[in-house]
Design a protein around this motif. Structure first.
Motif, short mmCIF file in Angstrom:
data_model
loop_
_atom_site.label_atom_id
_atom_site.label_comp_id
_atom_site.label_asym_id
_atom_site.label_seq_id
_atom_site.Cartn_x
_atom_site.Cartn_y
_atom_site.Cartn_z
N UNK A 115 17.83 10.99 30.05
CA UNK A 115 19.01 10.79 29.21
C UNK A 115 18.56 10.38 27.81
N UNK A 116 18.94 11.19 26.81
CA UNK A 116 18.63 10.88 25.43
C UNK A 116 19.69 9.89 24.93
N UNK A 117 19.22 8.76 24.42
CA UNK A 117 20.13 7.71 23.96
C UNK A 117 19.96 7.55 22.46
N UNK A 118 21.08 7.65 21.73
CA UNK A 118 20.99 7.36 20.30
C UNK A 118 21.29 5.87 20.11
N UNK A 119 21.79 5.45 18.98
CA UNK A 119 21.73 4.03 18.65
C UNK A 119 23.03 3.24 18.56
N UNK A 120 24.14 3.65 19.15
CA UNK A 120 25.29 2.74 19.16
C UNK A 120 24.95 1.48 19.95
N UNK A 121 25.58 0.37 19.61
CA UNK A 121 25.29 -0.88 20.28
C UNK A 121 25.52 -0.85 21.78
N UNK A 122 26.52 -0.08 22.23
CA UNK A 122 26.82 -0.06 23.66
C UNK A 122 25.81 0.76 24.45
N UNK A 123 24.90 1.47 23.78
CA UNK A 123 23.84 2.19 24.48
C UNK A 123 22.66 1.28 24.83
N UNK A 124 22.81 0.01 24.57
CA UNK A 124 21.74 -0.95 24.83
C UNK A 124 21.28 -0.87 26.28
N UNK A 170 17.26 7.90 36.75
CA UNK A 170 17.61 8.11 35.34
C UNK A 170 16.55 7.45 34.48
N UNK A 171 15.99 8.23 33.56
CA UNK A 171 15.00 7.73 32.61
C UNK A 171 15.55 7.89 31.20
N UNK A 172 15.86 6.78 30.53
CA UNK A 172 16.39 6.89 29.15
C UNK A 172 15.28 7.10 28.13
N UNK A 173 15.56 7.91 27.14
CA UNK A 173 14.67 8.12 26.00
C UNK A 173 15.48 7.80 24.76
N UNK A 174 15.08 6.80 24.00
CA UNK A 174 15.80 6.39 22.80
C UNK A 174 15.24 7.16 21.60
N UNK A 175 16.15 7.75 20.82
CA UNK A 175 15.72 8.45 19.61
C UNK A 175 15.84 7.49 18.42
#
Length: 118
Positions: free
Chosen positions: A70-79, A89-94
């Motif tokens: 799961x590609x995660x961008x930067x809204x606060x609720x994506x913390x 599920x493996x998150x990847x933060x851009x």
């Protein structure tokens, strides 16, 4: 935002009324597979970390045998601090301000364009 309307008052008296502008929003969480085009969407009436955590839990139950990146961008609720992330599920933060790195960005852009056309 001014609201123009009518009210009954005595002659020469300017009416003052309380008015609360209210909006109701629906949010769409979504994931798709670039391999076969399958998708998982979840429609909710809010955004926060708990809702996003619940989305990830439900998403992990969709095709539970698959590993999901799961590609995660930067809204606060994506913390991802202090929350439970399912094992499949493996998150990847851009990095911030790099929407071009989010593969789902084009899909959201297409959906927003279609919504505006209707």
């Amino acid at each position: 935002m001014p609201h123009v309307g009518t009210a009954l008052t005595a002659k020469g008296v300017k009416p003052i009324v309380n008015y609360q502008q209210a909006f109701k929003n629906t949010y769409l969480y979504g994931s798709y597979s670039p391999m076969d085009g399958s998708h998982f969407t979840w429609e909710v009436e809010g955004v926060d970390t708990l809702i996003f955590e619940a989305y990830r839990k439900e998403f992990s139950l969709y095709r539970p045998e698959e590993l999901k990146i799961v590609v995660i961008d930067n809204p606060g609720f994506h913390s991802t601090k202090n929350i439970n992330i399912p094992d499949n599920i493996k998150p990847i933060r851009i990095p911030p301000y790099t929407p071009e790195l989010n593969p789902f960005g084009k899909v959201w852009q297409y959906l927003k364009t279609k919504r505006l056309e209707t």
